[in-house]
Write an enzyme that holds these catalytic residues in place. Structure first.
Site, short mmCIF file in Angstrom:
data_model
loop_
_atom_site.label_atom_id
_atom_site.label_comp_id
_atom_site.label_asym_id
_atom_site.label_seq_id
_atom_site.Cartn_x
_atom_site.Cartn_y
_atom_site.Cartn_z
N SER A 295 0.82 -1.21 0.00
CA SER A 295 0.00 0.00 0.00
C SER A 295 0.86 1.27 0.00
O SER A 295 1.53 1.56 -0.98
CB SER A 295 -0.96 -0.04 1.20
OG SER A 295 -1.94 0.93 1.09
N ASP A 306 10.02 5.69 -10.13
CA ASP A 306 9.61 6.31 -11.39
C ASP A 306 10.29 7.65 -11.62
O ASP A 306 10.59 8.03 -12.76
CB ASP A 306 8.09 6.49 -11.41
CG ASP A 306 7.36 5.22 -11.81
OD1 ASP A 306 8.03 4.19 -12.03
OD2 ASP A 306 6.11 5.26 -11.91
N LYS A 320 -0.73 -4.18 -3.14
CA LYS A 320 -2.02 -3.71 -2.66
C LYS A 320 -2.14 -2.24 -3.05
O LYS A 320 -1.64 -1.36 -2.37
CB LYS A 320 -2.10 -3.89 -1.14
CG LYS A 320 -3.51 -3.87 -0.56
CD LYS A 320 -4.03 -2.48 -0.35
CE LYS A 320 -5.40 -2.47 0.31
NZ LYS A 320 -5.97 -1.11 0.41
#
Length: 439
Positions: A295, A306, A320
Site C-alpha cells: 500500500s 519512477d 495492494k
C-alpha cells in the site's frame, strides 16, 4: 408468507423508484429500454431468492439476517478488500483506528483467497512470535480461515490484552503447518526510528505510515544535516495513511506527479503532485522493500523509482494498490468499498502487481570466513584473555550491557552481515555518494 414476499418486493421496488427520483444514474438513467428491463429482472430474481430462503431454509432466519448475509456475500465477491461492516464490525473498526487496541500487531490480507500475513509490526507479539510476511493463516484457534472474510479473521485475532490465541501457519519451504501461540497485548507502534551507518549515512526505518511519519522524517533530516546518503527501510511496512506517503515522497521530489487515484466516479479521481519548497533534492537514496511492503510503502518506493530519485533494493512488494472508503448505510453499519486504484507517475498500477526492485536481493546472512588467529601482537593478550573467559563461562555480556548495545543508534558490522539486503543497500549508496562527489 405470500404477504411477506409482497412486502419484500415492494420494499425493493420503492427503493428502486426513490433512486430514480433522486437522480442517481445507476438504474433508469440509460435510455436503453432493454437495459432497464434487465435490471428489473435481476432485482426480481434477488427478491425471489430471499423469499425462497426465508420459507425453506432449515434454520429460521429473520429478514434482516438474510439481507445481511446477502450483502456480506456480495461484498466478499467484489474483491479481497471490500466488505460489509455490521454493527459489531463497525464498532471494532472504530476501535482499531483509534490507535491503541488489544491484538497481535500483524497486518493481514487476502491473497488468492487465503488469509495471508502482509507483515508483523516490529516489537509486537506477532513479531516476537516469529510470524513472517507470506505466512498463510490456516486456522485461528480451532476455526478454519477457509471461506472466512478478512473482517471476521481480524475480529477473531483482536481481543483483550494478556489473552492467548493459537494460529496454525502454512509457511513456504516448511514440510508441515506450524502452530504458534501468541499472547495479545496493547499495540503501540513507534513508526519511525533512525540509526547511522558510519558518519555519512542516515538509516531511516518506517514501520507503518501513521500521522507523524513526515514530521519524524523531517526531524531526523534536520538533526543529521551532514548526512551524504539515505537508506529508507520499508520492509514489512504494511502501509497506512495516504497523505503521509505523499508527503514523504514530496520531501525528495520537487515536481511532477507523486501518485494518482482513478475510479468510476470522476469526483474520486485525484492527482497528488510534488512541490519544490522543502525538497531534499540532492541526497542519494536507497529504499529497501520486500513482500511485506504494501500500500503506502509501494506508493513511496514506486514513485521514487519512477522519478529516478532512489534505487530500490530487495524483493518484489505485496501488490495492494486499491482505495477503500467507509460508507455508512445507517448509524451502526457501513460498507468498506473499493472505489479506485492507485497509479504511479509512469501510469503503472500497483494492484496485484507490486513494485519490482531495481536490484533483487533475497534476505539472508552474509557468510564470512574468519581467521581468529590473524591478530596483531597488541591484540593477542586481550584475545587470549577472552578465550580464558570462555572456558570459565564468563564470556557473555550482562543483560544490561546487551540491552545498552541494542539501544545504540549505530548500524554495526555484525548488523550488516546478518542482513545482506541492508548491506547491499549501503554498498550501493556508498557508490552513489562517490559518483555524486566526483561530478
Amino acid at each position: 408468507m405470500k404477504r411477506k414476499r409482497g412486502i419484500i418486493a415492494a420494499g425493493f421496488l420503492s427503493t428502486f423508484a426513490a433512486m430514480t427520483v433522486i437522480g442517481t444514474p445507476s438504474l433508469f438513467a440509460k435510455s436503453d429500454a432493454n437495459s432497464t428491463v434487465s435490471k428489473l429482472e435481476a432485482l426480481s430474481k434477488f427478491t425471489r431468492v430471499i423469499g425462497t430462503v426465508e420459507k425453506y431454509y432449515v434454520d429460521d432466519l429473520t429478514i434482516n439476517e438474510i439481507i445481511n448475509k446477502a450483502i456480506k456475500g456480495l461484498m466478499a465477491n467484489l474483491d479481497a478488500h471490500s466488505s460489509f461492516l455490521d454493527a459489531k464490525s463497525f464498532k471494532e473498526m472504530k476501535i482499531q483506528t483509534s490507535g491503541e487496541f488489544g491484538g497481535l500487531g500483524v497486518t493481514v490480507g487476502m491473497r488468492d483467497g487465503a488469509l495471508t500475513v502482509i507483515a508483523p509490526l516490529e516489537g509486537t507479539p506477532a513479531y516476537k512470535a516469529g510470524l513472517k510476511s507470506g505466512d498463510i493463516i490456516l486456522k485461528i484457534n480451532d476455526k478454519s480461515t477457509l471461506n472466512m472474510t478478512l473482517d471476521e479473521a481480524v475480529s477473531l485475532m483482536r481481543g483483550k490484552p494478556k489473552t492467548k490465541i493459537t494460529l496454525t501457519i502454512v509457511r513456504k519451504n516448511e514440510p508441515k503447518p506450524i502452530v504458534v501461540t501468541i499472547i495479545r497485548d496493547i499495540i503501540k507502534i513507534q513508526s519511525v526510528y533512525t540509526k547511522k551507518a558510519g558518519s555519512d549515512i542516515l538509516y531511516i526505518r518506517v514501520v507503518s505510515f501513521d500521522k507523524k511519519v513526515v514530521h519524524d522524517i523531517k526531524k531526523a533530516l534536520a538533526e543529521n544535516p551532514h548526512a551524504k546518503g539515505l537508506v529508507i527501510d520499508l520492509r514489512n511496512n504494511p502501509g497506512g495513511l495516504l497523505d503521509q506517503a505523499v508527503g514523504m515522497v514530496d520531501l525528495f521530489v520537487d515536481k511532477g506527479v507523486i501518485v494518482s487515484q482513478k475510479g468510476r466516479i470522476k469526483e474520486e479521481n485525484q492527482v497528488y503532485k510534488a512541490h519544490e519548497k522543502g525538497t531534499y533534492g540532492k541526497i542519494p537514496i536507497v529504499v529497501l522493500v520486500n513482500g511485506g511492503s504494501a500500500s503506502a510503502s509501494e506508493i513511496v518506493s514506486g514513485s521514487l523509482q519512477d522519478h529516478r530519485r532512489a534505487v530500490i533494493v530487495g524483493e518484489k512488494t505485496f501488490g495492494k494498490g486499491s482505495v477503500q472508503i467507509i460508507m455508512p448505510i445507517n448509524k451502526s453499519e457501513a460498507l468498506r468499498l473499493t472505489i479506485a486504484r492507485y497509479y504511479l507517475p509512469s501510469g503503472r498500477t500497483i494492484q496485484a502487481v507490486g513494485v519490482t526492485p531495481d536490484i533483487n536481493v533475497s534476505f539472508g546472512k552474509v557468510t564470512v570466513e574468519e581467521n581468529h588467529f590473524a591478530l596483531k601482537e597488541s591484540q593477542l593478550k586481550e584475545h587470549l584473555k577472552g578465550e580464558l573467559e570462555k572456558i570459565d563461562g564468563k564470556a557473555k555480556k550482562s543483560e544490561e550491557e546487551a540491552e545498552a548495545l541494542s539501544k545504540e543508534k549505530v548500524i554495526t558490522t555484525e548488523d550488516l552481515y546478518n542482513d545482506n539486503q541492508l548491506k547491499e543497500g549501503i554498498d550501493i549508496l556508498r557508490a552513489l555518494i562517490i559518483t555524486q562527489e566526483r561530478k
